[in-house]
Design an enzyme around this catalytic site. Sequence first.
Site, short mmCIF file in Angstrom:
data_model
loop_
_atom_site.label_atom_id
_atom_site.label_comp_id
_atom_site.label_asym_id
_atom_site.label_seq_id
_atom_site.Cartn_x
_atom_site.Cartn_y
_atom_site.Cartn_z
CG LEU A 82 13.33 10.09 -10.84
CD1 LEU A 82 14.46 11.21 -10.76
CD2 LEU A 82 12.08 10.93 -11.84
CG ASN A 83 8.52 5.93 -10.22
OD1 ASN A 83 9.47 5.33 -10.01
ND2 ASN A 83 7.40 5.74 -9.41
CG ASP A 84 5.76 8.39 -7.81
OD1 ASP A 84 5.82 8.08 -9.04
OD2 ASP A 84 5.03 7.77 -6.91
CD GLN A 127 9.02 4.95 -5.38
OE1 GLN A 127 8.69 3.99 -5.77
NE2 GLN A 127 9.59 5.20 -4.09
CB SER A 164 5.53 7.03 -3.51
OG SER A 164 6.22 7.20 -4.61
NE ARG A 195 0.26 2.43 -5.52
CZ ARG A 195 -0.33 1.74 -6.02
NH1 ARG A 195 -0.78 0.36 -5.64
NH2 ARG A 195 -0.90 2.05 -7.13
CG ASP A 196 1.59 6.11 -3.20
OD1 ASP A 196 2.60 5.33 -3.04
OD2 ASP A 196 0.96 6.06 -4.08
CD GLU A 206 -0.45 5.01 -8.78
OE1 GLU A 206 -0.05 3.89 -8.53
OE2 GLU A 206 -0.10 5.68 -9.78
C1 FRU Z 1 3.04 6.42 -8.75
C2 FRU Z 1 3.16 4.89 -7.99
C3 FRU Z 1 2.83 4.92 -6.80
C4 FRU Z 1 3.91 3.88 -5.94
C5 FRU Z 1 5.15 4.27 -6.94
C6 FRU Z 1 6.11 2.85 -7.04
O1 FRU Z 1 3.79 6.53 -9.92
O2 FRU Z 1 2.82 4.02 -8.76
O3 FRU Z 1 1.72 4.80 -6.36
O4 FRU Z 1 4.14 3.92 -4.72
O5 FRU Z 1 4.89 4.83 -8.28
O6 FRU Z 1 7.07 3.47 -7.76
#
Ligand code: FRU
Length: 468
Positions: free
Chosen positions: A41-43, A59, A103, A170-171, A224
């Site tokens: 898991l991330n963001d 994520q 993200s 992005r994001d 980011e």
């Molecule tokens: C931040 C990031 C975002 C990107 C995502 C990819 O942690 O690098 O910039 O969209 O994670 O998983």
Amino acid sequence: MNALHRDLKRLVDRVEAADAPRVAADPHRQRYHIQPAVGWLNDPNGLCKIGQDYHVFYQYGPFDPNGGVKHWGHLRSRDLLHWERLPVMLYPDAPYDCHGVYSGSALWEEGTLFLYYTGNVKYAGDYDYIRAGRGHNLCLATSRDGVTLDTKQCLMTNADYPAGLSCHVRDPKVWKQDGRYYMVLGARTLEDRGEVLVLQSTDRLHWTHINTLTTREPFGYMWECPDLFELGGQWYLAVSPQGIDCPNVYGCGYFPVYGDWRGEYTLGDFHPLDMGYDFYAPQSFADGDRRLQFGWMAMPDAPYTTPDAAFGWNHCLTVPRVLTAGPSGTLRQNPAPGLAALRSPAALSLPGGETVSGPACFDLTAAPQGDFTLTLAGGLQLRYEEAAHTCTLRFTDPAIAYGRSGERRARLTAPCRSLRVLGDASSVEIFLNDGATVFTTRYFPAPGPRPIRLDGAAGLLYQLNGEE
Ligand code: FRU
């Protein structure tokens, strides 16, 4: 549904079922924090409220506890405490997002959920993947029931962004204001400067670049996960900047925005959002008249780890936090009040200077009047020194740190008069002075009783009845 979507869905179902027993055997599995069923898991992504339900996407790398190709995992809750796991919403199954559904954010309007995200594409070849070889596409997915995907499309590619940018754009964070839609996008310029693009739309589909937000002097090479919001009449731009001088690998914080972010503006001083080892890529959303934020409780590319990948999963989000405006363009973060419902009916007292055998999941409160030291699990120490108003977090036992070394120090803007610590099986979130300063970190105590000791102050300790 295309064939790749169908097969990825089957594979995700299969790996979630197959790895569940291994994941459940991890003594460091969290009890009341959002974490992946299996894998990585991330963001936090797509935070929103639909009717009475909170939705959190994240994520998700279901096939690899060390990363892998990103999907959007999905959870829903009525009370921000008990989360129902829902099927993956977005799969990397289209030519414009095949190397990761990166993200983004959510807009709920007219009975439709609009999910804006970045489609990541890496082209085969000898590229640096910064200035060439990578597509960062602005994509939109829709869902009428908030659970099943109806449509997905690519709205913009790198060729549609302003000149002078690298491939890293992005994001998207999208919101509606004064009858228009606005978007902020994180970007890296060809000169390796971090900045945020502001775009505007009247129909949610066609977007025009109207401004760029950045500092006068360069501040890192990439920003980011931008977030732009107003609280108490003050606008704030939150970003996770890479390439700045900070104690962690990357930074994470906010600038107060003065003037008009659609036109003439200046960014005030950068304030880190968190002083601990594990906090990155937070996002917020409006919940009625309050603003809630979730962060990722980890740090990308950190030299430290967790023991959890060996059990088939990795990382979690923070608890939901209420953001409020503090003095002089600052922000405060405090746990959503509803979390108190997890407390056991009676509080244990935590007398100053005595070690108590505490529960793994706890909510500790104290009102210090001078120097104090909090020691958790015999090896994670928070020390406050009244003379200089400094607070220092450090691991005194490397066995529970998994490589988190060196101190993390904050100078408080006022003497410390309130302390709140939320502990879960493998994390602590420390809120000082009503959330003016926050330290967030993972820690990995051995199974068994958890000694808790507070020297220099007395506290109250509630057990928290979390459930996975
Ligand atoms: C931040 C990031 C975002 C990107 C995502 C990819 O942690 O690098 O910039 O969209 O994670 O998983």
